[in-house]
Each structure stands twice: as structure tokens, then as C-alpha cells.
Write a protein that holds these residues in place. Structure first.
Motif, PDB file in Angstrom:
ATOM      1  N   PRO A 173      46.853 -33.327 -52.418  1.00 53.13           N
ATOM      2  CA  PRO A 173      47.338 -32.225 -53.125  1.00 53.13           C
ATOM      3  C   PRO A 173      47.850 -32.670 -54.326  1.00 53.13           C
ATOM      4  CG  PRO A 173      48.259 -32.543 -50.698  1.00 53.13           C
ATOM      5  CD  PRO A 173      47.239 -33.578 -51.103  1.00 53.13           C
ATOM      6  N   GLY A 174      48.346 -33.828 -54.604  1.00 49.63           N
ATOM      7  CA  GLY A 174      48.635 -34.068 -56.196  1.00 49.63           C
ATOM      8  C   GLY A 174      47.593 -34.000 -57.016  1.00 49.63           C
ATOM      9  N   MET A 175      46.437 -34.257 -56.566  1.00 51.07           N
ATOM     10  CA  MET A 175      45.165 -34.379 -57.467  1.00 51.07           C
ATOM     11  C   MET A 175      44.799 -32.727 -57.866  1.00 51.07           C
ATOM     12  SD  MET A 175      42.641 -35.861 -59.105  1.00 51.07           S
ATOM     13  CE  MET A 175      42.396 -37.514 -58.395  1.00 51.07           C
ATOM     14  N   LEU A 176      44.827 -32.189 -56.705  1.00 57.91           N
ATOM     15  CA  LEU A 176      44.422 -30.517 -56.835  1.00 57.91           C
ATOM     16  C   LEU A 176      45.826 -30.129 -57.851  1.00 57.91           C
ATOM     17  CD1 LEU A 176      43.346 -29.817 -53.412  1.00 57.91           C
ATOM     18  CD2 LEU A 176      41.929 -29.873 -55.450  1.00 57.91           C
ATOM     19  N   MET A 177      46.814 -30.183 -57.639  1.00 57.56           N
ATOM     20  CA  MET A 177      48.017 -29.677 -58.627  1.00 57.56           C
ATOM     21  C   MET A 177      47.572 -29.924 -60.008  1.00 57.56           C
ATOM     22  SD  MET A 177      51.533 -29.744 -56.509  1.00 57.56           S
ATOM     23  CE  MET A 177      51.350 -31.529 -55.905  1.00 57.56           C
ATOM     24  N   GLU A 178      47.406 -31.415 -60.328  1.00 58.19           N
ATOM     25  CA  GLU A 178      47.104 -31.787 -61.517  1.00 58.19           C
ATOM     26  C   GLU A 178      45.817 -31.168 -62.006  1.00 58.19           C
ATOM     27  OE1 GLU A 178      47.731 -33.950 -65.187  1.00 58.19           O
ATOM     28  OE2 GLU A 178      48.809 -33.066 -63.701  1.00 58.19           O
ATOM     29  N   MET A 179      44.796 -31.216 -61.424  1.00 56.22           N
ATOM     30  CA  MET A 179      43.417 -30.504 -61.757  1.00 56.22           C
ATOM     31  C   MET A 179      43.420 -28.840 -62.025  1.00 56.22           C
ATOM     32  SD  MET A 179      40.715 -32.441 -59.595  1.00 56.22           S
ATOM     33  CE  MET A 179      39.290 -31.492 -60.283  1.00 56.22           C
ATOM     34  N   GLY A 180      44.498 -28.457 -61.215  1.00 56.85           N
ATOM     35  CA  GLY A 180      44.624 -26.782 -61.142  1.00 56.85           C
ATOM     36  C   GLY A 180      45.067 -26.736 -62.510  1.00 56.85           C
TER      37      GLY A 180
ATOM     38  N   HIS B 171      42.322 -24.673 -46.315  1.00 55.70           N
ATOM     39  CA  HIS B 171      42.111 -24.881 -47.734  1.00 55.70           C
ATOM     40  C   HIS B 171      42.659 -23.578 -48.505  1.00 55.70           C
ATOM     41  CE1 HIS B 171      38.562 -27.877 -47.305  1.00 55.70           C
ATOM     42  NE2 HIS B 171      39.748 -28.328 -46.768  1.00 55.70           N
ATOM     43  N   LEU B 172      42.388 -22.387 -47.925  1.00 55.63           N
ATOM     44  CA  LEU B 172      42.962 -21.293 -48.561  1.00 55.63           C
ATOM     45  C   LEU B 172      44.699 -21.278 -48.365  1.00 55.63           C
ATOM     46  CD1 LEU B 172      40.765 -18.598 -46.642  1.00 55.63           C
ATOM     47  CD2 LEU B 172      40.816 -19.115 -49.279  1.00 55.63           C
ATOM     48  N   TRP B 173      45.221 -21.662 -47.346  1.00 55.97           N
ATOM     49  CA  TRP B 173      46.629 -21.836 -47.206  1.00 55.97           C
ATOM     50  C   TRP B 173      47.172 -22.674 -48.223  1.00 55.97           C
ATOM     51  CZ3 TRP B 173      49.282 -24.789 -42.349  1.00 55.97           C
ATOM     52  CH2 TRP B 173      50.418 -24.798 -42.269  1.00 55.97           C
ATOM     53  N   HIS B 174      46.492 -23.957 -48.558  1.00 56.64           N
ATOM     54  CA  HIS B 174      46.948 -24.906 -49.815  1.00 56.64           C
ATOM     55  C   HIS B 174      46.740 -23.922 -51.102  1.00 56.64           C
ATOM     56  CE1 HIS B 174      46.583 -28.734 -51.965  1.00 56.64           C
ATOM     57  NE2 HIS B 174      47.902 -28.401 -52.355  1.00 56.64           N
ATOM     58  N   ALA B 175      45.384 -23.092 -51.285  1.00 53.48           N
ATOM     59  CA  ALA B 175      45.409 -22.441 -52.727  1.00 53.48           C
ATOM     60  C   ALA B 175      46.460 -21.507 -52.843  1.00 53.48           C
ATOM     61  CB  ALA B 175      43.781 -21.742 -52.277  1.00 53.48           C
ATOM     62  N   LYS B 176      46.689 -20.759 -51.842  1.00 50.70           N
ATOM     63  CA  LYS B 176      48.051 -19.925 -51.827  1.00 50.70           C
ATOM     64  C   LYS B 176      49.183 -20.599 -52.295  1.00 50.70           C
ATOM     65  CE  LYS B 176      47.006 -17.787 -47.803  1.00 50.70           C
ATOM     66  NZ  LYS B 176      46.989 -16.885 -46.679  1.00 50.70           N
ATOM     67  N   GLN B 177      49.352 -21.815 -51.856  1.00 48.89           N
ATOM     68  CA  GLN B 177      50.623 -22.577 -52.086  1.00 48.89           C
ATOM     69  C   GLN B 177      50.508 -22.896 -53.913  1.00 48.89           C
ATOM     70  OE1 GLN B 177      53.457 -23.157 -50.871  1.00 48.89           O
ATOM     71  NE2 GLN B 177      54.001 -24.398 -52.834  1.00 48.89           N
ATOM     72  N   LEU B 178      49.239 -23.386 -54.280  1.00 53.02           N
ATOM     73  CA  LEU B 178      49.149 -23.706 -55.454  1.00 53.02           C
ATOM     74  C   LEU B 178      49.316 -22.501 -56.587  1.00 53.02           C
ATOM     75  CD1 LEU B 178      45.688 -25.758 -55.169  1.00 53.02           C
ATOM     76  CD2 LEU B 178      48.003 -26.644 -55.655  1.00 53.02           C
ATOM     77  N   VAL B 179      49.097 -21.396 -56.271  1.00 50.47           N
ATOM     78  CA  VAL B 179      49.395 -20.005 -56.726  1.00 50.47           C
ATOM     79  C   VAL B 179      50.780 -19.794 -56.936  1.00 50.47           C
ATOM     80  CG1 VAL B 179      49.164 -17.523 -56.924  1.00 50.47           C
ATOM     81  CG2 VAL B 179      47.041 -19.135 -56.427  1.00 50.47           C
ATOM     82  N   GLU B 180      51.426 -19.898 -55.580  1.00 60.99           N
ATOM     83  CA  GLU B 180      52.948 -19.700 -55.634  1.00 60.99           C
ATOM     84  C   GLU B 180      53.902 -20.833 -56.617  1.00 60.99           C
ATOM     85  OE1 GLU B 180      54.017 -19.728 -51.620  1.00 60.99           O
ATOM     86  OE2 GLU B 180      52.849 -18.152 -51.088  1.00 60.99           O
ATOM     87  N   SER B 181      53.150 -22.066 -56.566  1.00 55.17           N
ATOM     88  CA  SER B 181      53.714 -23.065 -57.350  1.00 55.17           C
ATOM     89  C   SER B 181      53.451 -22.856 -58.886  1.00 55.17           C
ATOM     90  CB  SER B 181      53.747 -24.540 -56.853  1.00 55.17           C
ATOM     91  OG  SER B 181      52.140 -24.724 -57.097  1.00 55.17           O
ATOM     92  N   GLY B 182      52.641 -22.171 -59.301  1.00 55.83           N
ATOM     93  CA  GLY B 182      52.375 -21.949 -60.664  1.00 55.83           C
ATOM     94  C   GLY B 182      51.127 -22.826 -61.312  1.00 55.83           C
ATOM     95  N   HIS B 183      50.654 -23.595 -60.345  1.00 54.99           N
ATOM     96  CA  HIS B 183      49.463 -24.456 -60.713  1.00 54.99           C
ATOM     97  C   HIS B 183      48.247 -23.806 -61.036  1.00 54.99           C
ATOM     98  CE1 HIS B 183      52.550 -27.298 -59.044  1.00 54.99           C
ATOM     99  NE2 HIS B 183      51.840 -28.088 -59.962  1.00 54.99           N
TER     100      HIS B 183
END
Length: 325
Positions: free
Chosen positions: A174-181, A200-212
Motif C-alpha cells: 500500500p505505501g508503495m502504491l500511494m507514493e507511486m500514485g 485491487h479495485l477496492w484498494h484503487a477506490k481507497q487511493l482515489v478517496e485518499s487523493g493519491h
């Protein structure tokens, strides 16, 4: 693929609705479809087909031919020109990018950012230290070629997954994906979320919600890759149903199922991906070139009543910025 095959796929979608009560996000066909051609990939396909391009020149030429055949987007990895092994060499990415941009063919460039997250474990008795094939680098290094080449799109593999190859793990914590995003978005490049399973879609939605990642997002549904989501239609529709309504999605499957999923994705409201990264064969016993797979996909799309759109329309649809180096 014949019209009868399309009707079978439609019937299978109807059967899923009747027997499971699933009501998908959209079973309205996508009438304006873009094709992505995944030109070469990073698998060991170079020893199974002499059509798989290796050198930057060959990769660029294959991408250009695919664009002429109807691909609006070309998704590119690079390889060692001598061995065909996957590479992260910045020089190779620069050459591919420059050759495509210097051509007289307009196409949206999509570079992989999936390299550099490979872990290969030792035996079950002594899994550590990690063994040959491991390639783990930091977020900034993983997108160094994206920063240098500035494609319009780059991929973001949105999860960690066991692959079929022995003890290889595709590693994207997760930390890597947040930073790369964050880094990709700050560059003005649109991430294409690669989803190999529903989590993976669940996590992607979280990355959008968190602004990454920005909303709406672009997502590629990757089916049939061991050991991610299998490519049966129940699983496919579960993936589709987990894509937010305002996102844009494409889908693909591997090998002999590649063209069936061209039709399936369009029927489910999505776009399509074909190419030698995912399938080497035009038909039984006949090795394909990328442009031939694109041409066949276009024929399927048009045969079921949809229209293939070009790079200009894709840029407008996805809010992309065309740029030079």
C-alpha cells in the motif's frame, strides 16, 4: 470470431442475470470503443514467437503498425535487444518513445510502471535470502522512465499477487502504491490502474478517496492470469460491478480467450486490450503480429454494432495531455 460466438456471449450474460440476480453496472454496450495494444510485455514470450519485438526499434515499429490498424493506445514495455529479457533501461524507453512520437502516426503512449516490484523466494525450507530474478526498487526509481519520457498514460499494478511462475511474487504494498500514485499524478500522467482481482479495485477506490489518484480513474481489468481473477464471466461481471460508474474501464484475457473478451468487454460497457503481451496466436498454429490482433479486434467491435475511436477522441474522453519529451 463469428456472429454465433457473439450471440453465445450475450446468452451467457443473460444466464448470469437470470440465475444469480446480479445486476451489472451497465450492460448497455459501449458504442464508442478504444483499443489498447499491449505490444510486447515482460513475460518469457520472446522464445515462443519470433513476432514478439525485442529492440526499441522493433517495439516502436510494432506499436506504429498497431496504431495504423486501429489501436488508439499502445502499451509498451522494453526488452534487452539481444536476449529479449525484460528491462528497465531508460535509454530503451527513450528510444521507443522518440521513435513513436517522431512517426507520422498519432497514438496515445502508455508505458508500464510495473517493473521493479519483483520478489523471487528461495526453497520452502529456506525462502530467504531472495534469489535470482528479484528486482525491488523504490517508488521514484520505478517511475524514473515516466518522469523522463512523459507518456500520456502509465500503468499502476494495484496490488500484490502470486504469479504462476514458481515462487515469484508481484509486490506492490500500500505505501508503495500511494507514493507511486502521487508521483505519477503530479507528473500530469494518467495512471491506468491494473486490477488483477476484486481486492485491487477496492484498494484503487481507497487511493482515489485518499487523493493519491484523481477521480474519475482509468482501470484495466486483467483476467485469466494465475493466480488472480479467473476469466469466467461470473468473475468478470463481479469485477465490472466493482468499477465506479464514472470510471472508464477496459478488460482483457489471455491466449485463446483474448478475442472472446473483446466482445465481452464491449457488451459490458468497456473498452478492449489485445496484443502480444497477452496472446501470441492469430489462430491455431498461426503466430500473430500486433497489428493483426488489433485488426481482428476492430472487426469484432464493428461486427457487434460499435465504433472504434481514435487517439484524439480518447484524449478528450480521458482528459489526456499530448506532449513531447
Amino acid at each position: 470470431m463469428c456472429v454465433c460466438c457473439f450471440m453465445r456471449i450475450k446468452d451467457m450474460f443473460g444466464f448470469i442475470l437470470e440465475t444469480t440476480g446480479v445486476h451489472p453496472m451497465s450492460l448497455g454496450m459501449n458504442r464508442d470503443v478504444f483499443i489498447t495494444c499491449a505490444v510486447t510485455g515482460s513475460g518469457s514470450t520472446q522464445d515462443r514467437s519470433d513476432k514478439v519485438p525485442r529492440s526499441p526499434k522493433a517495439i516502436a515499429e510494432s506499436a506504429i503498425a498497431a496504431a495504423k490498424a486501429g489501436a488508439a493506445i499502445v502499451h509498451c514495455h522494453v526488452r534487452d535487444p539481444e536476449t529479449g529479457a525484460p528491462s528497465r533501461c531508460l535509454q530503451y524507453y527513450r528510444e521507443v518513445t522518440e521513435r513513436i512520437r517522431d512517426s507520422d502516426v498519432d497514438v496515445v503512449l502508455n508505458l508500464t510502471a510495473g517493473m521493479g516490484g519483483d520478489m523471487v523466494f528461495g526453497s520452502t525450507a529456506t525462502p530467504l535470502p531472495l534469489v535470482e530474478g528479484t528486482d525491488m526498487i523504490g517508488a521514484t526509481q520505478r517511475i524514473a522512465h515516466i518522469a523522463a519520457c512523459r507518456p500520456e498514460i502509465c500503468t499502476l499494478d494495484c496490488g500484490t499477487m502470486n504469479f504462476a511462475e514458481a515462487d515469484y511474487v508481484m509486490t506492490n504494498p500500500p505505501g508503495m502504491l500511494m507514493e507511486m500514485g502521487r508521483l505519477i499524478t503530479d507528473l500530469g500522467v494518467v495512471p491506468e490502474i491494473e486490477a488483477f482481482d476484486t481486492g485491487h479495485l477496492w484498494h484503487a477506490k481507497q487511493l482515489v478517496e485518499s487523493g493519491h489518484l484523481n477521480n474519475p480513474a482509468l482501470v484495466q481489468l486483467c483476467l485469466g492470469i494465475p493466480w488472480g481473477a479467473p476469466d469466467d464471466l461470473n468473475t468478470f461481471m463481479a469485477m465490472v460491478n466493482n468499477v465506479p460508474k464514472d470510471w472508464v474501464f477496459s478488460a482483457f484475457s489471455l491466449g485463446r480467450h483474448q478475442m472472446a473478451y473483446v466482445a465481452a468487454s464491449v457488451l459490458a460497457g468497456g473498452n478492449v486490450r489485445v496484443g502480444l503481451e497477452d496472446n501470441l496466436w492469430l489462430e491455431k498454429g498461426v503466430l500473430a503480429e500486433n497489428w493483426q490482433l488489433v485488426e481482428r479486434a476492430q472487426n469484432i467491435i464493428e461486427s457487434i454494432g460499435s465504433h472504434v475511436i481514435g487517439p484524439g477522441e480518447v484524449r478528450q474522453k480521458l482528459n489526456l495531455t499530448k506532449r513531447s519529451l
